[in-house]
Design an enzyme around this catalytic site. Structure first.
Site, PDB file in Angstrom:
ATOM      1  N   HIS A 286      25.886   3.935 -72.632  1.00  0.00           N
ATOM      2  CA  HIS A 286      25.038   5.060 -72.685  1.00  0.00           C
ATOM      3  C   HIS A 286      25.386   6.050 -72.191  1.00  0.00           C
ATOM      4  O   HIS A 286      25.585   7.200 -72.679  1.00  0.00           O
ATOM      5  CB  HIS A 286      23.607   4.665 -72.601  1.00  0.00           C
ATOM      6  CG  HIS A 286      22.778   3.667 -73.344  1.00  0.00           C
ATOM      7  ND1 HIS A 286      22.175   2.670 -72.675  1.00  0.00           N
ATOM      8  CD2 HIS A 286      22.995   3.227 -74.675  1.00  0.00           C
ATOM      9  CE1 HIS A 286      21.665   1.711 -73.606  1.00  0.00           C
ATOM     10  NE2 HIS A 286      22.169   2.067 -74.786  1.00  0.00           N
TER      11      HIS A 286
ATOM     12  N   LYS B 131       7.164  -3.676 -78.122  1.00  0.00           N
ATOM     13  CA  LYS B 131       8.488  -4.179 -77.489  1.00  0.00           C
ATOM     14  C   LYS B 131       8.042  -4.355 -75.956  1.00  0.00           C
ATOM     15  O   LYS B 131       7.682  -3.570 -75.279  1.00  0.00           O
ATOM     16  CB  LYS B 131       9.370  -3.312 -77.760  1.00  0.00           C
ATOM     17  CG  LYS B 131      10.731  -3.872 -77.175  1.00  0.00           C
ATOM     18  CD  LYS B 131      12.188  -2.787 -77.622  1.00  0.00           C
ATOM     19  CE  LYS B 131      13.414  -3.535 -77.193  1.00  0.00           C
ATOM     20  NZ  LYS B 131      14.324  -2.728 -77.770  1.00  0.00           N
TER      21      LYS B 131
ATOM     22  N   ARG C 277      29.762   0.236 -81.431  1.00  0.00           N
ATOM     23  CA  ARG C 277      30.569  -0.508 -80.604  1.00  0.00           C
ATOM     24  C   ARG C 277      31.434  -1.318 -81.468  1.00  0.00           C
ATOM     25  O   ARG C 277      32.696  -1.959 -81.126  1.00  0.00           O
ATOM     26  CB  ARG C 277      29.654  -1.273 -79.888  1.00  0.00           C
ATOM     27  CG  ARG C 277      28.828  -0.753 -78.637  1.00  0.00           C
ATOM     28  CD  ARG C 277      27.959  -1.741 -78.020  1.00  0.00           C
ATOM     29  NE  ARG C 277      26.748  -2.024 -79.092  1.00  0.00           N
ATOM     30  CZ  ARG C 277      25.526  -2.831 -79.024  1.00  0.00           C
ATOM     31  NH1 ARG C 277      25.418  -3.331 -77.650  1.00  0.00           N
ATOM     32  NH2 ARG C 277      24.946  -2.864 -79.603  1.00  0.00           N
TER      33      ARG C 277
ATOM     34  N   SER D  73      22.277  -3.394 -73.501  1.00  0.00           N
ATOM     35  CA  SER D  73      20.995  -3.394 -72.336  1.00  0.00           C
ATOM     36  C   SER D  73      20.736  -4.747 -72.370  1.00  0.00           C
ATOM     37  O   SER D  73      20.243  -5.422 -71.026  1.00  0.00           O
ATOM     38  CB  SER D  73      19.635  -2.364 -72.923  1.00  0.00           C
ATOM     39  OG  SER D  73      20.180  -1.097 -72.694  1.00  0.00           O
TER      40      SER D  73
END
Length: 169
Positions: A26, A50, A99, A137
Site C-alpha cells: 500500500h 467486518k 497485484r 493485509s
C-alpha cells in the site's frame, strides 16, 4: 462558488482500502501516486460488519504516521457507496493497485459500475511492485499472528502495533 470551482479544478485523487493494516505494498502505491496529484487522500473504508484487527481510528493514525514524509497526502474515512464519497468530495481519480490477474478480474467489474456512478472521476490502476505482488493485509496479519517474521511486509511502526495487538489477545 469560488471554492466549488477550485475544488472542481483541483487534481485530488483517492486511494481506498480497509488498510487493516496498511502494508508496504500500500505504502509503495501511495508513494508512487502522490506526486501525480495536488492531493492524494488515503480513504479508510469503514465497514462495521467486518471484524478488524485495528479500529478505524487506529488505522487512520498508523497511515498518518507512515505517510507523514509524503507531501500532499491526507487521511480520511468514509462508509457507504464509494461513488457517493468520490462525487461529494470532487475527486478526479480513484487509484487502485493490481497485484495479479485475480485483482484485475475483480477490478474490471467494479470499474464498469463506477464509470456509470462517478460524476467525473477516472479509475487509475497501478501495478504492484513485484516485491509486493504477493502481499495482502490478511497475509501480513496471519504471518505476524502466528509468530512469523513480519519484517518487510508492513512498515516498522505497523509491525510493532500488530505485535502489541496479538500479544494482548
Amino acid at each position: 462558488m469560488k471554492e466549488e470551482q477550485e475544488q472542481k479544478n483541483s487534481r485530488r485523487a483517492l486511494f481506498t482500502g480497509s488498510f487493516d493494516p496498511i502494508t508496504n505494498g500500500h505504502l509503495d502505491l501511495i508513494r508512487r501516486a502522490a506526486p501525480m496529484f495536488d492531493e492524494l487522500v488515503v480513504g479508510v473504508i469503514v465497514n462495521p460488519q467486518k471484524h478488524s484487527l485495528f479500529t478505524t481510528e487506529e488505522r487512520e493514525e498508523l497511515i498518518r504516521l507512515v505517510t507523514a514524509d509524503i507531501p500532499h497526502v491526507q487521511v480520511d474515512r468514509f462508509s457507504g457507496l464509494l461513488a457517493d464519497y468520490v462525487n461529494e468530495q470532487g475527486f478526479c481519480a480513484v487509484i487502485r493497485g493490481l497485484r495479479n490477474s485475480t485483482d484485475f478480474n475483480y477490478e474490471i467489474s467494479m470499474d464498469h459500475m463506477n464509470a456509470r456512478l462517478f460524476d467525473r472521476a477516472e479509475t487509475i490502476y497501478l501495478m504492484a511492485d513485484p516485491a509486493y505482488g504477493f502481499l495482502s493485509s490478511t497475509m501480513a496479519k496471519e504471518v505476524v499472528s502466528l509468530g512469523g517474521n513480519g519484517e518487510g511486509l508492513v512498515p516498522d511502526a505497523v509491525l510493532r502495533a500488530m505485535k502489541a495487538k496479538f500479544h494482548q489477545n
